[in-house]
Design a protein around this motif. Structure first.
Motif, PDB file in Angstrom:
ATOM      1  N   SER A 175      -2.481   2.223   0.746  1.00 11.97           N
ATOM      2  CA  SER A 175      -2.625   2.138  -0.713  1.00 11.97           C
ATOM      3  C   SER A 175      -1.504   2.890  -1.413  1.00 11.97           C
ATOM      4  O   SER A 175      -0.887   2.379  -2.359  1.00 11.97           O
ATOM      5  CB  SER A 175      -3.943   2.739  -1.178  1.00 11.97           C
ATOM      6  N   ILE A 176      -1.255   4.109  -0.940  1.00 10.51           N
ATOM      7  CA  ILE A 176      -0.232   4.913  -1.612  1.00 10.51           C
ATOM      8  C   ILE A 176       1.146   4.301  -1.395  1.00 10.51           C
ATOM      9  O   ILE A 176       1.972   4.286  -2.301  1.00 10.51           O
ATOM     10  CB  ILE A 176      -0.292   6.368  -1.114  1.00 10.51           C
ATOM     11  N   GLY A 177       1.349   3.752  -0.188  1.00 11.29           N
ATOM     12  CA  GLY A 177       2.618   3.081   0.085  1.00 11.29           C
ATOM     13  C   GLY A 177       2.845   1.927  -0.873  1.00 11.29           C
ATOM     14  O   GLY A 177       3.914   1.791  -1.459  1.00 11.29           O
ATOM     15  N   LEU A 178       1.797   1.124  -1.056  1.00 11.03           N
ATOM     16  CA  LEU A 178       1.905   0.008  -1.996  1.00 11.03           C
ATOM     17  C   LEU A 178       2.184   0.537  -3.397  1.00 11.03           C
ATOM     18  O   LEU A 178       3.005  -0.012  -4.133  1.00 11.03           O
ATOM     19  CB  LEU A 178       0.613  -0.810  -2.011  1.00 11.03           C
ATOM     20  N   GLY A 179       1.469   1.631  -3.749  1.00 11.13           N
ATOM     21  CA  GLY A 179       1.658   2.230  -5.064  1.00 11.13           C
ATOM     22  C   GLY A 179       3.085   2.683  -5.262  1.00 11.13           C
ATOM     23  O   GLY A 179       3.699   2.403  -6.295  1.00 11.13           O
ATOM     24  N   LEU A 211      -3.087   2.203  -7.320  1.00  6.99           N
ATOM     25  CA  LEU A 211      -2.068   1.340  -7.929  1.00  6.99           C
ATOM     26  C   LEU A 211      -1.995   1.610  -9.426  1.00  6.99           C
ATOM     27  O   LEU A 211      -0.922   1.691 -10.011  1.00  6.99           O
ATOM     28  CB  LEU A 211      -2.389  -0.132  -7.673  1.00  6.99           C
ATOM     29  N   LEU A 212      -3.174   1.780 -10.041  1.00  2.54           N
ATOM     30  CA  LEU A 212      -3.220   2.034 -11.477  1.00  2.54           C
ATOM     31  C   LEU A 212      -2.487   3.332 -11.810  1.00  2.54           C
ATOM     32  O   LEU A 212      -1.721   3.389 -12.782  1.00  2.54           O
ATOM     33  CB  LEU A 212      -4.681   2.133 -11.923  1.00  2.54           C
ATOM     34  N   SER A 213      -2.711   4.358 -10.993  1.00  5.47           N
ATOM     35  CA  SER A 213      -2.084   5.634 -11.325  1.00  5.47           C
ATOM     36  C   SER A 213      -0.566   5.540 -11.167  1.00  5.47           C
ATOM     37  O   SER A 213       0.170   6.097 -11.978  1.00  5.47           O
ATOM     38  CB  SER A 213      -2.649   6.761 -10.469  1.00  5.47           C
ATOM     39  N   PHE A 214      -0.123   4.812 -10.154  1.00  2.00           N
ATOM     40  CA  PHE A 214       1.326   4.652 -10.007  1.00  2.00           C
ATOM     41  C   PHE A 214       1.892   3.801 -11.139  1.00  2.00           C
ATOM     42  O   PHE A 214       2.934   4.112 -11.707  1.00  2.00           O
ATOM     43  CB  PHE A 214       1.666   4.004  -8.653  1.00  2.00           C
TER      44      PHE A 214
END
Lengths: 253, 470, 484
Positions: B185-189, B31-34
């Motif tokens: 996680s990536i989807g949320l991101g 999430l932080l990276s996105f």
């Protein structure tokens, strides 16, 4: 020799195991275990008791000879053999994050019985002596004796013709030891063939039909427990060991 | 039977503290990276727009087109570049385009803002490369030897299940849980992107999906490798130590060493050396030009206009000749360097690809358009832009712009001219590589990642079949 | 008693696998990194010398004072062998002339982005990432591992105070790790000596401080691992916790700090500032041309009726006036540029300052900041070079101005006269090679150790503070540790 209703379940024929480093773990071992029979291998550390069990489980391949279950060689058709075997290790270790019931469920399904109900699990757990309130506790909170009972429950649930016990009574308190012998006798009465390895002379004498004293992969003595009844097994054991110049060890590993 | 094994595996992973910790850390980091990618991108866009506006403003008030001798172009920020920064912060992004001459891009972000060069950015590639690989190791290093240490392995194998099936259950179970949690996680991101006002085109979504796919393959590869090592080692501590060494070697050491080795193998002249060679040649040509100019004999004519026209024609011809020579010389040097560079990068990347980390880096950066090719592409397009700028200015002024020319402004009392309209100047539009080209370029990397997966999975099966489970 | 405990600790470490593995990894990595560093440094020096010579050759070819331009190159610092820092990110040269201002251009990474893909591996990187990880691996199970083995109970069945035990743990593991990291470090220093890299005495001191900080930094993680091993009863949990903390503190927080400051303090990009600069300059020149046109028109109008011959004197005076006007405009533009840049740099500095402050929560960031400033490859490298180059440029331009004034007009320029009678006449200035050998020379800036020392001391004290608080944490949490 065999009575009419008896049949050979577990059988070792000239079973020999040599390790790569030249150590002879099993030296031309022969025995037969029938249904309704408890066979105890008595011996010190490194006598070859666990190696025998490992060969039946196909965790080791014999150098020569055969370990047969219901007439099938363990290293030729290991999967068929394992269908007829249940195994309880010395220190039963199950999945620590699963509850007793979850562990039972998994291993029973793994054993090929997919239709066992929860009530049956509970029944077996009660039978081996685990009270109802611990059935849903995680295994990591269990003591050694409780884990042992779970292991036996798994073996019972697998419902096989033969059960292998590796040092089942080491580390159990006297009461638990007594209960275990009673359970063992029940299993025998149900028609199972039981192979157990142990250091415990007194438990062996109490439970076994046949007792073999083992050293360096050989049976020094193999006799019916009934014929031994009057003799002092301990002095026999010491005597055999002394002949072979070895210090007997009786403490657990 | 397999179902039982998979179920048990999934349940075991989900109930472990290890998984919960790693999942939370992964989720937070992704999430932080996105988030930081989105914020960064918007910041970049603001700055880019401001720079463009300022550039346009600088032409205001100019009344003659021949006064427009240059235009500054800026490499526009790409949303995917903030997720996979690649070399985008290392190469120059601003170029002064004159109608002729060489193009040099300046102002790399790290040169301009060295504070960022200290620790670099947290981007998705970094998370994949370092954090996910570590987590895969953490989740897999005790898959087999841990079961042995804890004890249940022997009991499991005392049942009538083939070892392959047992391992298959492990693979399916752990891959399923971990990839689902990663995808979640990536989807949320990626949901964060539109929420923060960053909108991707459908092509970019597709690229992002491929980047994620590469990340998953990389994660799977490390998981498979961990399971393989865990089915070779007898103790968990040994297994972890081996895996850690592999991780350090493949992520931190191998790719760097490969590039440095290739730097030794191929001798690429430095930009500075070439710059001096070009400058020396330029000085020579200038002298020649001046000599020729000095020998010019003006035509004998009373008409000033004709004299001027003749002179300009002469001047034009010699300056074009000079320019052509310069261009030839420059392009020869550049081509030499380009070829040497190409050879070097081919060797470097071929060597580096021994390490799957290099494959991941190359695949993701190519998909995000931030691979080392970005520089060439920017220069190429800037060059095209130069041509169109030259044509445009020639059209406006009717002169050979960029060469030598004589302009004499005569105040003949004609009315004041209106200022030029700067928006007429052609705009620089950076075109990203087409998706199909990117995909084609990343095929070998995907193939390698899949190959590594297969190798490790089959390695795991082979070694587990021989595993001493006693 | 303490002695016995420490000895036991050391013995158990030295015979363990991880000791050997650590030793091998550290040796290979450090020796490799130093060899690569020496190679890179030597190459950088050769390249510096080559281009420096080329720059000298080039300036000798120039034939007109107006077109004199010099390119000054950044000199590589030998400590980049240990900490490459920003030396690959910062531009390597700046043109010095009257037309363009000082700006370091062409970083290695921008010229050859292939090297930027995986970056460079150096001593500081290895200490920062690998050493810290190894330190954690050494100690994550220091206390709870002994409990799991069962030896802890046995130890405390003797009259051993807890304080002594935990102290012995820390000292023992620290010593155990010191051997496999210090020997490779010393080996790498030896390699540098063998390759005869010229270090000044000050650079040796810097290197010594760098090694001291490296060990201090690694010690923090040793104590941290012991702390974690007293926090949890199971070594699995403490391992997991340590690794999560390691990822957070070493990999994430340094980046996070700088990135956060980038969002808190908004600073325009240099392209934007340069846009402002260019707009201002263009407007000024536009004005200038307009003025010149007026003057030109005036003089023509005046001249037509009188003497038709424009004398050389007149021409010269005209050019001088033109020149002074031009200089005025240039000064004006440069003044504006200086203010713009100063303003920008102040903002940038504020942002950097905040970013570094924030990232100093992480020992890894503190270590890296200290290592880079010690190795002279940090942000100061850029600013000190740029300010030195700016001073040099002023000097250089003065010199050129003086020279060109003395040389008079004509040289290297084209003069075109037009006359309705004679037609067009073209005079090209002769090519007299000009002598620039007496030009001022650039002295490369050197940041004295004394100047960075306060900053380094602050960083060291932050590291010491982290170390002692973790030690205290380990001590207190062990006092509460359940020995059963």
């Amino acid at each position: 020799m065999l009575e009419n209703n008896k049949q050979v379940i577990l059988e070792a024929i000239n079973l020999t195991k040599k390790y790569d480093d030249g150590v002879v773990a099993l030296d031309n071992l022969n025995f037969q275990i029938c249904n309704n029979e408890i066979f105890a291998m008595l011996g010190g550390n490194g006598a070859g008791k666990t190696t025998t069990i490992n060969i039946f489980l196909n965790l080791l391949e014999p150098t020569s000879g055969d370990a047969k279950v219901c007439g099938v060689s363990s290293h030729i058709e290991p999967l068929t053999v394992k269908q007829n075997l249940a195994y309880v290790s010395e220190n039963v270790m199950l999945y620590p994050n699963f509850t007793a019931l979850q562990n039972l469920d998994f291993f029973t399904q793994l054993g090929g019985r997919l239709d066992v109900s929860k009530d049956e699990y509970r029944e077996v757990l009660m039978r081996v002596g685990l009270a109802e309130q611990v059935h849903n506790k995680k295994l990591k909170s269990f003591s050694k004796g409780m884990r042992q009972k779970c292991g036996i429950a798994i073996a019972i649930l697998k419902d096989t013709k033969a059960i292998l016990f590796d040092e089942p009574t080491s580390g159990l308190d006297p009461k638990a030891g007594y209960e275990f012998i009673r359970l063992l006798n029940d299993l025998k009465d149900e028609g199972k063939a039981v192979l157990m390895s142990t250091h415990d002379i007194f438990r062996a004498k109490e439970a076994a039909d046949t007792i073999a004293i083992m050293n360096e992969g050989k049976f020094l003595m193999k006799e019916k427990a009934s014929t031994l009844f009057d003799k002092d097994l301990e002095s026999l054991y010491m005597q055999y060991m002394a002949v072979h110049g070895l210090k007997p060890t009786t403490e657990g590993v | 039977m397999l179902k039982t094994l998979v179920e048990k595996e999934i349940r075991e992973i989900l109930s472990s503290t290890k998984f919960i910790y790693t999942f939370i850390v992964c989720l937070v980091l992704i999430l932080l990276s996105f988030y930081s990618g989105a914020v960064n991108y918007k910041l970049n866009v603001t700055h880019w727009e401001a720079a463009n506006a300022e550039n346009l403003r600088s032409f205001e008030g100019i009344k003659e087109w021949y006064r427009v001798t240059e235009n500054r172009i800026f490499l526009p920020p790409q949303p995917l570049a903030t997720l996979v920064s690649g070399v985008s912060n290392d190469i120059g992004r601003t170029a002064n385009i004159e109608p002729s001459g060489e193009i040099v891009a300046d102002d790399s972000r790290y040169n301009e803002e060295p504070a960022y060069a200290y620790f670099r950015f947290i981007d998705l590639e970094f998370i994949f490369l370092v954090v996910l690989a570590l987590f895969a190791i953490m989740l897999g290093y005790d898959a087999i030897c841990g079961e042995k240490e804890k004890g249940p392995l022997k009991l499991c194998l005392s049942n009538a299940i083939p070892r392959t099936k047992f391992l298959l259950g492990k693979f399916i179970g752990s891959f399923a849980v971990l990839s689902v949690s990663l995808i979640v996680s990536i989807g949320l991101g990626s949901l964060l992107l539109p929420m923060l006002g960053v909108f991707l085109s459908s092509e970019e979504w597709l690229r992002l999906a491929l980047i994620v796919l590469a990340g998953l393959l990389y994660f799977g590869l490390f998981l498979a490798m961990s399971i393989m090592v865990s089915s070779m080692a007898q103790r968990t501590a040994t297994s972890f130590l081996i895996l850690l060494i592999i991780w350090i070697g493949s992520t931190l050491i191998l790719p760097r060493v490969a590039v440095l080795l290739s730097g030794r193998a191929v001798d690429v002249p430095t930009v500075d050396e070439l710059g001096y060679q070009k400058a020396m040649y330029g000085t020579e040509q200038w002298k020649e030009f001046m000599n020729t100019l000095g020998n010019y004999e003006a035509i004998d004519n009373d008409n000033m206009e004709e004299v001027m026209a003749n002179f300009n024609k002469f001047m034009d011809s010699i300056s074009i000749a000079r320019e052509d020579k310069m261009n030839l010389y420059r392009s020869r040097l550049n081509e030499q360097r380009y070829n040497a560079e190409l050879e070097r990068s081919q060797i470097a990347f071929a060597l580096a690809r021994i390490s799957p980390s290099a494959s991941l880096s190359l695949a993701t950066s190519t998909l995000a358009g931030t691979s080392p090719n970005l520089k060439d592409k920017f220069y190429q397009q800037a060059k095209n832009y130069q041509t169109s700028l030259k044509e445009f200015l020639s059209g406006k002024t009717g002169m050979n712009v960029g060469g030598g020319m004589m302009i004499i402004e005569l105040d003949d009392g004609s009315p004041e001219k209106d200022p030029i309209d700067p928006s007429e100047i052609p705009q620089f539009v950076y075109e990203t590589e087409s998706l199909s080209t990117s995909v084609k370029d990343t095929l070998p990397d995907f193939a390698l990642l899949i190959l590594f997966n297969c190798i490790f999975i089959s390695g795991a099966f082979i070694s587990f079949n021989r595993y001493d489970a006693r | 008693m303490l002695n016995i405990l420490i000895q036991k600790e050391l013995k158990s470490i030295i015979v363990s696998n991880k000791f050997i593995v650590t030793f091998v990894i550290c040796s290979i990595l450090l020796i490799m990194s130093v060899l690569i560093g020496i190679n890179e440094y030597k190459q950088a020096v050769t390249q510096y010398e080559t281009v420096h010579q080329m720059a000298d050759e080039r300036i000798q070819q120039v034939s007109s004072w107006h077109s004199v331009s010099y390119r000054e190159h950044r000199k590589p610092s030998p400590l980049m062998i240990f900490t490459s820092g920003l030396s690959y990110d910062i531009g390597r040269w700046s043109d010095i002339n009257s037309r363009s201002t000082v700006k370091l251009k062409n970083s290695i990474y921008s010229d050859d982005p292939i090297f930027a893909v995986f970056r460079i591996i150096d001593f500081t990187f290895i200490v920062q990432i690998i050493f810290s990880l190894l330190a954690i691996l050494f100690t994550f199970d220091a206390v709870n591992g002994e409990k799991e083995q069962g030896t802890l109970r046995l130890i405390f069945s003797n009259a051993v105070p807890r304080t002594k035990y935990i102290l012995a743990k820390c000292i023992g593991t620290w010593l155990g790790l010191l051997i496999p990291i210090l020997i490779p470090i010393l080996l790498s220093v030896l390699i540098v000596m063998l390759f005869q890299i010229q270090f000044s005495s000050q650079e040796w001191i810097r290197l010594a401080i760098l090694i001291f900080i490296s060990i201090l930094y690694t010690s923090i993680f040793v104590v941290f691992g012991v702390f974690m091993s007293t926090m949890s009863r199971s070594s699995n949990v403490s391992f997991l916790l340590s690794l999560v903390f390691w990822i957070t503190f070493v990999l994430i927080l340094p980046r996070g700090g700088v990135m956060a400051s980038g969002n808190i303090v908004s600073v325009p990009r240099i392209a934007e500032v340069e846009g402002l600069k260019v707009s201002y300059a263009k407007n000024k020149w536009e004005e200038y041309y307009k003025n010149m046109n007026d003057i030109f028109a005036d003089s023509r109008n005046n001249n037509t009726e009188e003497d038709e011959d424009i004398s050389d004197d007149m021409m010269w005076a005209n050019m001088k006036a033109q020149d002074s006007l031009r200089k005025e405009v240039t000064r004006d533009i440069e003044g504006n540029e200086a203010t713009l840049l100063e303003d920008w740099e102040n903002k940038r500095k504020a942002q950097q300052h905040l970013g570094f402050m924030l990232s100093r929560i992480s020992p890894a960031a503190v270590f890296q900041l200290a290592a880079m400033s010690l190795s002279y490859t940090d942000i100061d490298l850029k600013s000190s070079y740029e300010s030195a180059l700016r001073n040099y440029r002023i000097e250089f331009n003065k010199y050129i101005d003086k020279k060109s004034e003395n040389a008079g007009p004509g040289a290297g320029s084209i003069m075109i006269t037009m006359d309705s009678d004679k037609g067009m006449d073209l005079k090209v200035g002769r090519d007299n090679a000009i002598d620039v050998s007496d030009r001022p020379k650039f002295t490369h800036p050197k940041v004295q150790l004394g100047k960075i020392l306060p900053d380094v001391l602050i960083n060291i004290s932050i590291l010491l503070l982290m170390f002692t608080s973790l030690l205290g944490g380990a001590y207190y949490s062990f006092l509460k540790f359940d020995l059963r």
